[in-house]
Scaffold this motif. Structure first.
Motif, PDB file in Angstrom:
ATOM      1  N   TYR A 160       0.852  -1.183   0.000  1.00  0.00           N
ATOM      2  CA  TYR A 160       0.000   0.000   0.000  1.00  0.00           C
ATOM      3  C   TYR A 160       0.892   1.240   0.000  1.00  0.00           C
ATOM      4  O   TYR A 160       2.021   1.220   0.463  1.00  0.00           O
ATOM      5  N   GLN A 203       0.531   5.318   1.396  1.00  0.00           N
ATOM      6  CA  GLN A 203      -0.285   6.200   2.214  1.00  0.00           C
ATOM      7  C   GLN A 203       0.063   7.646   1.921  1.00  0.00           C
ATOM      8  O   GLN A 203       1.230   8.051   2.036  1.00  0.00           O
ATOM      9  N   VAL A 218       4.599   7.238   1.760  1.00  0.00           N
ATOM     10  CA  VAL A 218       4.965   6.216   2.735  1.00  0.00           C
ATOM     11  C   VAL A 218       4.379   4.906   2.240  1.00  0.00           C
ATOM     12  O   VAL A 218       3.180   4.820   1.954  1.00  0.00           O
ATOM     13  N   PHE A 269       3.614   0.900   2.775  1.00  0.00           N
ATOM     14  CA  PHE A 269       3.409  -0.129   3.788  1.00  0.00           C
ATOM     15  C   PHE A 269       3.254  -1.493   3.134  1.00  0.00           C
ATOM     16  O   PHE A 269       2.528  -1.645   2.141  1.00  0.00           O
ATOM     17  N   PHE A 291       0.837  -5.225   9.606  1.00  0.00           N
ATOM     18  CA  PHE A 291       1.588  -4.290   8.784  1.00  0.00           C
ATOM     19  C   PHE A 291       3.033  -4.167   9.217  1.00  0.00           C
ATOM     20  O   PHE A 291       3.340  -4.270  10.417  1.00  0.00           O
ATOM     21  N   GLY A 292       3.889  -3.902   8.237  1.00  0.00           N
ATOM     22  CA  GLY A 292       5.237  -3.485   8.530  1.00  0.00           C
ATOM     23  C   GLY A 292       5.240  -2.048   9.016  1.00  0.00           C
ATOM     24  O   GLY A 292       4.203  -1.394   9.107  1.00  0.00           O
ATOM     25  N   GLN A 293       6.428  -1.552   9.311  1.00  0.00           N
ATOM     26  CA  GLN A 293       6.530  -0.224   9.906  1.00  0.00           C
ATOM     27  C   GLN A 293       6.591   0.897   8.887  1.00  0.00           C
ATOM     28  O   GLN A 293       6.632   2.065   9.254  1.00  0.00           O
ATOM     29  N   GLY A 294       6.570   0.541   7.629  1.00  0.00           N
ATOM     30  CA  GLY A 294       6.510   1.560   6.596  1.00  0.00           C
ATOM     31  C   GLY A 294       7.870   1.991   6.094  1.00  0.00           C
ATOM     32  O   GLY A 294       8.876   1.927   6.813  1.00  0.00           O
ATOM     33  N   THR A 295       7.898   2.433   4.851  1.00  0.00           N
ATOM     34  CA  THR A 295       9.092   3.008   4.222  1.00  0.00           C
ATOM     35  C   THR A 295       8.730   4.387   3.709  1.00  0.00           C
ATOM     36  O   THR A 295       7.799   4.527   2.915  1.00  0.00           O
TER      37      THR A 295
END
Lengths: 114, 112
Positions: B35, B37, B88, B90, B103-107
């Motif tokens: 995803y 965001q 961002v 995910f 979910f992962g912590q995001g990039t």
């Protein structure tokens, strides 16, 4: 195609009050899954509560409960006795079946005021 | 915790360069998702996978490709990064035989 709509971009309430976040969705399916996720400032996505459409009973998790109105395609989240730690972005999400993708709404930013 | 790791966590890249983001899981779950965001848009699905080499497009797949050559890794590639892909990102997995996603912590990716 399924859609998820959150009509409240932002809300603020006083600590200890009860707040309700709205979510509507559109689908032609009879069985599906609905979720509320919380995203605090840390950015981590956290599952708050889920509802299976074939279950008539509204899901509850401690201070969090839902009002699931299947005919109206409405899935609102109620937070009772709100706490400062509830400050977050809240996302409503829909999944058609266990082999399908998860669709999210645009989110509601909730501020709990001291 | 479903053992999800995203890498890198932050990246700045130049317009026109290819970029690959990695999502790694430790528990061999079948379903994986990417995803993005963005403010005012919530989370939008880019691509998802329901098994090794089985992937499908989401609502915002243009300019992105994915690969899943083994169960534990789901790679997202921006073929030629553009400023509109600053976002961002995910990764999420769905635990087999369960409905909720983790979910992962995001990039955070910035394209300049």
């Amino acid at each position: 195609a399924q859609t998820v709509t959150q009509s409240q971009p932002e809300m603020s309430v006083q600590e200890a009050e009860t707040v309700t976040l709205s979510c509507t969705y559109d689908t032609s399916e009879n069985n599906y899954y609905l979720f509320w996720y919380k995203q605090p400032p840390s950015r981590q996505m956290i599952l708050v509560i889920r509802q299976e459409a074939y279950k008539q009973q509204n899901a509850t998790e401690n201070r969090f409960s839902v009002n699931f109105q299947k005919a109206a395609k409405s899935f609102s989240l109620k937070i009772s006795d709100s706490q400062l730690g509830d400050t977050a972005m809240y996302f409503c999400a829909f999944m058609r079946n266990r082999d399908d993708k998860i669709i999210f709404g645009k989110g509601t930013r909730l501020h709990i005021l001291p | 915790d479903a053992g999800i790791t995203q890498s890198p966590r932050h990246k700045v890249t130049e317009t026109g360069t290819p970029v690959t983001l990695r999502c790694h899981q430790t528990e061999n779950h079948r379903y994986m998702y990417w995803y993005r965001q963005d403010p005012g848009h919530g989370l939008r699905l880019i691509h998802y996978s329901y098994g090794v080499k089985d992937t499908d497009k989401g609502e915002v797949s243009d300019g992105y490709s994915v690969s899943r050559s083994k169960t534990e890794d789901f790679l997202l590639t921006l073929e030629s990064a553009t400023s509109s892909q600053t976002s961002v990102y995910f990764c999420a997995i769905r635990v087999t035989r369960r409905t909720e996603a983790f979910f992962g912590q995001g990039t955070r990716l910035t394209v300049v």
